[in-house]
Scaffold this active site. Structure first.
Site, PDB file in Angstrom:
ATOM      1  N   ASN A  10       0.873  -1.177   0.000  1.00 51.20           N
ATOM      2  CA  ASN A  10       0.000   0.000   0.000  1.00 51.20           C
ATOM      3  C   ASN A  10       0.910   1.227   0.000  1.00 51.20           C
ATOM      4  O   ASN A  10       1.504   1.561   1.025  1.00 51.20           O
ATOM      5  CB  ASN A  10      -0.883  -0.050   1.267  1.00 51.20           C
ATOM      6  CG  ASN A  10      -1.689   1.216   1.467  1.00 51.20           C
ATOM      7  OD1 ASN A  10      -1.771   2.064   0.582  1.00 51.20           O
ATOM      8  ND2 ASN A  10      -2.287   1.342   2.641  1.00 51.20           N
ATOM      9  N   TRP A  11       1.015   1.872  -1.164  1.00 48.40           N
ATOM     10  CA  TRP A  11       1.978   2.974  -1.283  1.00 48.40           C
ATOM     11  C   TRP A  11       1.470   4.266  -0.646  1.00 48.40           C
ATOM     12  O   TRP A  11       2.192   5.239  -0.558  1.00 48.40           O
ATOM     13  CB  TRP A  11       2.326   3.201  -2.766  1.00 48.40           C
ATOM     14  CG  TRP A  11       3.316   2.209  -3.299  1.00 48.40           C
ATOM     15  CD1 TRP A  11       3.801   1.107  -2.657  1.00 48.40           C
ATOM     16  CD2 TRP A  11       3.961   2.244  -4.575  1.00 48.40           C
ATOM     17  NE1 TRP A  11       4.701   0.449  -3.451  1.00 48.40           N
ATOM     18  CE2 TRP A  11       4.818   1.121  -4.640  1.00 48.40           C
ATOM     19  CE3 TRP A  11       3.905   3.100  -5.670  1.00 48.40           C
ATOM     20  CZ2 TRP A  11       5.612   0.850  -5.766  1.00 48.40           C
ATOM     21  CZ3 TRP A  11       4.684   2.828  -6.801  1.00 48.40           C
ATOM     22  CH2 TRP A  11       5.534   1.722  -6.835  1.00 48.40           C
ATOM     23  N   LYS A  12       0.205   4.288  -0.266  1.00 46.12           N
ATOM     24  CA  LYS A  12      -0.372   5.491   0.363  1.00 46.12           C
ATOM     25  C   LYS A  12      -0.089   6.717  -0.521  1.00 46.12           C
ATOM     26  O   LYS A  12      -0.069   6.587  -1.737  1.00 46.12           O
ATOM     27  CB  LYS A  12       0.163   5.642   1.796  1.00 46.12           C
ATOM     28  CG  LYS A  12      -0.048   4.351   2.598  1.00 46.12           C
ATOM     29  CD  LYS A  12       0.201   4.509   4.061  1.00 46.12           C
ATOM     30  CE  LYS A  12      -0.073   3.186   4.769  1.00 46.12           C
ATOM     31  NZ  LYS A  12       0.068   3.261   6.204  1.00 46.12           N
ATOM     32  N   HIS A  93      -9.582   1.578   5.264  1.00 41.79           N
ATOM     33  CA  HIS A  93      -8.279   1.739   5.921  1.00 41.79           C
ATOM     34  C   HIS A  93      -8.415   2.758   7.057  1.00 41.79           C
ATOM     35  O   HIS A  93      -9.133   3.748   6.923  1.00 41.79           O
ATOM     36  CB  HIS A  93      -7.235   2.197   4.904  1.00 41.79           C
ATOM     37  CG  HIS A  93      -5.838   2.121   5.441  1.00 41.79           C
ATOM     38  ND1 HIS A  93      -5.335   3.046   6.329  1.00 41.79           N
ATOM     39  CD2 HIS A  93      -4.853   1.212   5.247  1.00 41.79           C
ATOM     40  CE1 HIS A  93      -4.100   2.700   6.652  1.00 41.79           C
ATOM     41  NE2 HIS A  93      -3.782   1.597   6.004  1.00 41.79           N
ATOM     42  N   GLU A  95      -6.567   5.039   8.058  1.00 44.64           N
ATOM     43  CA  GLU A  95      -6.215   6.426   7.717  1.00 44.64           C
ATOM     44  C   GLU A  95      -7.373   7.124   7.009  1.00 44.64           C
ATOM     45  O   GLU A  95      -7.572   8.324   7.161  1.00 44.64           O
ATOM     46  CB  GLU A  95      -4.934   6.445   6.860  1.00 44.64           C
ATOM     47  CG  GLU A  95      -3.707   6.137   7.726  1.00 44.64           C
ATOM     48  CD  GLU A  95      -2.518   5.564   6.989  1.00 44.64           C
ATOM     49  OE1 GLU A  95      -2.515   5.537   5.741  1.00 44.64           O
ATOM     50  OE2 GLU A  95      -1.579   5.107   7.673  1.00 44.64           O
ATOM     51  N   GLU A 164      -5.449  -4.663  10.829  1.00 41.36           N
ATOM     52  CA  GLU A 164      -4.348  -3.729  11.058  1.00 41.36           C
ATOM     53  C   GLU A 164      -4.596  -2.950  12.350  1.00 41.36           C
ATOM     54  O   GLU A 164      -5.376  -1.987  12.343  1.00 41.36           O
ATOM     55  CB  GLU A 164      -4.252  -2.727   9.910  1.00 41.36           C
ATOM     56  CG  GLU A 164      -4.040  -3.350   8.549  1.00 41.36           C
ATOM     57  CD  GLU A 164      -3.494  -2.319   7.558  1.00 41.36           C
ATOM     58  OE1 GLU A 164      -2.378  -2.527   7.086  1.00 41.36           O
ATOM     59  OE2 GLU A 164      -4.168  -1.310   7.296  1.00 41.36           O
ATOM     60  N   GLY A 170       2.747   2.148  10.769  1.00 47.28           N
ATOM     61  CA  GLY A 170       3.775   3.170  10.595  1.00 47.28           C
ATOM     62  C   GLY A 170       4.537   3.509  11.873  1.00 47.28           C
ATOM     63  O   GLY A 170       5.261   4.495  11.928  1.00 47.28           O
ATOM     64  N   SER A 210       3.449  -2.202  10.293  1.00 44.79           N
ATOM     65  CA  SER A 210       4.903  -2.320  10.472  1.00 44.79           C
ATOM     66  C   SER A 210       5.458  -3.699  10.128  1.00 44.79           C
ATOM     67  O   SER A 210       6.386  -4.186  10.787  1.00 44.79           O
ATOM     68  CB  SER A 210       5.302  -1.922  11.908  1.00 44.79           C
ATOM     69  OG  SER A 210       4.932  -0.585  12.163  1.00 44.79           O
ATOM     70  N   GLY A 231       2.804  -1.157   4.275  1.00 44.04           N
ATOM     71  CA  GLY A 231       2.904   0.257   3.909  1.00 44.04           C
ATOM     72  C   GLY A 231       4.341   0.640   3.637  1.00 44.04           C
ATOM     73  O   GLY A 231       4.879   0.413   2.561  1.00 44.04           O
ATOM     74  N   GLY A 232       4.987   1.209   4.654  1.00 47.55           N
ATOM     75  CA  GLY A 232       6.334   1.753   4.491  1.00 47.55           C
ATOM     76  C   GLY A 232       7.321   0.824   3.796  1.00 47.55           C
ATOM     77  O   GLY A 232       8.059   1.258   2.900  1.00 47.55           O
TER      78      GLY A 232
HETATM   79  P1  PGA Z   1       2.896   0.216   7.604  1.00 47.82           P
HETATM   80  O1  PGA Z   1       1.431   0.456   6.987  1.00 47.82           O
HETATM   81  O2  PGA Z   1       3.409  -1.076   7.037  1.00 47.82           O
HETATM   82  O3  PGA Z   1       3.710   1.410   7.156  1.00 47.82           O
HETATM   83  O4  PGA Z   1       2.742   0.150   9.084  1.00 47.82           O
HETATM   84  C1  PGA Z   1       0.529  -0.594   6.830  1.00 47.82           C
HETATM   85  C2  PGA Z   1      -0.782  -0.095   6.279  1.00 47.82           C
HETATM   86  O5  PGA Z   1      -1.272   0.952   6.734  1.00 47.82           O
HETATM   87  O6  PGA Z   1      -1.380  -0.717   5.390  1.00 47.82           O
END
Ligand code: PGA
Length: 253
Positions: A10-12, A93, A95, A164, A170, A210, A231-232
């Site tokens: 997930n590149w956000k 999600h 966010e 999640e 993150g 993470s 994500g990251g």
């Molecule tokens: P993260 O994000 O791996 O940077 O913690 C995961 C996500 O929000 O899908």
């Protein structure tokens, strides 16, 4: 697990065309690690470009609008992302729930619209730190999911759930193996009840928050963990592929 582990990046809100080289590298490597199913959800602006480059990986969107078309300045519909080459969409999600005040009702409308457009869904759920510390994580997550699981006959083909914990996204923190196992088992129970065992066993439950190359092996070896939403660590081919390799080896074990 009934299916291959599913590793989704997930590149956000990251990525310009300069990132296409990472997508290409991920795609090429995915052809060597076929024991894992690999996908990325780049920002809207890169969906079509990544779709044109990719031979192996799945491409998805990170969100879509609930409506079909019309006067919604700045919004993108499910039909549009499908037209650009997306095969799935991430919905719910944390966010989006936090930054855009998305309610379960809105998420349900988005799910309906995405399914109509022929997209697969990755439905996210997860509790806050406060809820976890109060001991109500499982109840919260099951309630969140019950409010949004779509009433479909082919959930096994069209639905993925991503657990999640909000406090793990993150932050470098991950839930303990025991907590992940307990939550994934509880989610599996709900999926069994909702869809019946036959469909449920093909709905993969991803863990997210993470996930990195150095913890992926341990997380992915938990029985009900069917993959990871990353994500990251998905922003560079090198770290993302570390997770893909772990997934392909975990399945072999
Ligand atoms: P993260 O994000 O791996 O940077 O913690 C995961 C996500 O929000 O899908």
């Amino acid at each position: 697990m009934a299916e291959r582990p599913y590793i989704v990046g997930n590149w956000k809100m990251n990525g310009t065309r300069a990132m296409l080289s990472e997508a290409r590298a991920i795609d090429r490597a995915a052809q060597r690690y076929m024991r894992a199913e690999v996908a990325i959800a780049p920002p809207y602006t890169l969906i079509h470009a990544v779709h044109r480059e990719a031979e192996q990986i799945g491409i998805g969107a990170q969100d879509c609008h609930a409506g079909e078309d019309g006067a919604h300045t700045g919004d993108i519909s499910a039909t549009m992302v499908a037209d650009a080459g997306a095969k799935f969409v991430i919905l719910g999600h944390s966010e989006r729930r936090a930054d855009h005040k998305e309610s379960n009702a809105l998420i349900n409308d988005k799910i309906a619209s995405a399914l109509d457009a022929g997209l697969r869904i990755i439905l996210c759920c997860g509790e806050s730190l406060e809820t976890r510390e109060k001991g109500g994580a499982e109840e919260f997550v099951l309630k969140q999911l019950k409010a949004s699981l779509p009433r479909i006959d082919d959930a096994g083909e069209r639905l993925t759930v991503a657990y999640e914990p909000v406090w793990a996204i993150g932050t470098g923190k991950t839930a303990t193996t025991k907590d992940i196992e307990a939550m994934h088992n509880a989610i599996r129970g709900l999926l069994d009840d909702t869809y019946g065992k036959e469909q449920s066993e093909n709905v993969r439950i991803l863990y997210g928050g993470s996930v990195k190359p150095d913890n992926a092996r341990e997380i992915l070896s938990i029985a009900e963990v069917g993959g990871a939403l990353v994500g990251g660590a998905s922003l560079s081919a090198e770290s993302f592929l570390g997770i893909v390799v772990a997934a392909s080896e975990t399945e072999e074990a």
